[in-house]
Write a protein that holds these residues in place. Structure first.
Motif: not given
Length: 358
Positions: A68-80, A82-89, A141-147
């Protein structure tokens, strides 16, 4: 071996699913002895090993918690991805995913409705960027980043993202190596960055995975999938099982600065203080890096290097091309003192250069 960015052009994708149906019949031959009345005519399937059940449960738990913390990003004709970093979006992704654009469509794993996000800052030198949702949805939901220091070869990894536009996809593998220095090409939308300390993984990294999450079985993001190896001998087709992710520590360093200051204020990356180009010898072989300009107050200028000098070695490492020099620099830190060998007017010289910061 070369590497290519794992973004995908938004083109129609047809997936053929082949359904294989196994038919079994329980019949006895004419001469077969009949079963004893006391014998059971059916047998229970053997129980799955407890270890396999436990590992499967671990996989499913991690996927449920992190996807749930991993999203799809569409920029014009490209797709990639992203990872939700914090609760602020705020969302961390690759700079080559956002390109030169400022606004994006974002789809979360829990919704088909596209949300709007705006660029906060792109940092091509490390191929990282931060975007922010204009409206924070409920349940984000923000993801947890490891060490990154705890990432070890052999650890099981899951790569989550939108390969080929297939959102919320998961592949699995292991950490194949750590500490890789990889140069990203500019063709195919890459930034040309040279990135140190990358995590190599056998989890499949395909176009569209860029900017997503490489996750361990503790449910922590340990890297941002960015590059997939390609084999020039096979027409630059993907080399299966060789992908690279930017370490979580670098992603956190960049994201924290961008969120606080709106830009990267401390890159932690060393600079020689020149612009240069690769040169060839009389046999048309790479022979060094010609200094085109020197940066004012940069380390090279203070050490006496001038435009026209040809750098051949950096800290006892041969640097026949600009890419090899960039890779050698990526291993250093600002403030390091490094011997640099160069040729001027046919004479070889060596200077000690104190590296500055990008």
């Amino acid at each position: 071996m070369t590497v290519s960015c794992a973004t995908v052009r938004r083109t129609p994708l047809v997936v053929a699913v082949l359904g294989v149906v196994a038919l079994a019949s329980g019949c006895s031959s004419a001469g077969a002895p009949s079963a004893s009345p006391s014998a059971s005519t059916t047998q229970a399937a053997p129980a799955a090993p407890a270890a396999a059940d436990s590992l499967q449960d671990d996989y499913q738990k991690v996927i449920k918690n992190v996807l749930p913390s991993v999203v799809q990003i569409q920029a014009s004709s490209d797709l990639g991805s992203g990872v939700v970093y914090d609760d602020q979006g705020h969302i961390v992704t690759n700079a080559h995913v956002v390109g030169d654009e400022k606004t994006f469509k974002v789809t979360t794993a829990n919704s088909t409705e596209a949300l709007t996000a705006e660029l906060v800052y792109a940092y091509p030198e490390q191929d990282l960027a931060v975007i922010k949702l204009t409206k924070r949805p409920e349940g984000l939901r923000a993801a947890r980043f490891g060490d990154s220091a705890k990432v070890a070869v052999g650890q099981i990894t899951l790569a989550m993202g939108s390969p080929l536009g297939l959102s919320s996809s998961v592949t699995q593998g292991i950490v194949s190596a750590t500490g890789r220095t990889v140069s990203e090409g500019r063709s195919g939308g890459g930034t040309g960055a040279t990135i140190a300390n990358m995590v190599q993984t056998s989890a499949a990294i395909n176009p569209g995975n860029s900017g997503g999450a490489l996750v361990n079985l503790d449910g922590e993001v340990i890297g941002i999938p960015t590059l997939a190896a390609t084999d020039p001998g096979l027409g630059n087709s993907s080399a299966p099982g060789i992908g690279f992710a930017i370490p979580a520590s670098m992603a956190k360093t960049v994201a924290d600065q961008v969120i606080k200051n709106g830009k990267v204020t401390d890159s932690g990356r060393a600079a020689l203080g020149i612009s240069g180009r690769s040169v060839l010898d009389d046999g048309y072989r790479p022979a060094g890096v010609a200094v085109v300009t020197v940066t004012k107050n940069g380390g090279a200028r203070k050490a006496g290097l001038e435009p026209g000098d040809i750098i051949t070695r950096f800290d006892d490492t041969a640097v026949p091309t600009m890419q090899s020099l960039s890779e050698a620099l990526a291993e250093k830190r600002p403030g390091d003192k490094v011997p640099v060998t160069y040729v001027r007017d046919g004479s070889e010289r060596t200077a000690e250069v104190t590296l500055t910061e990008i």
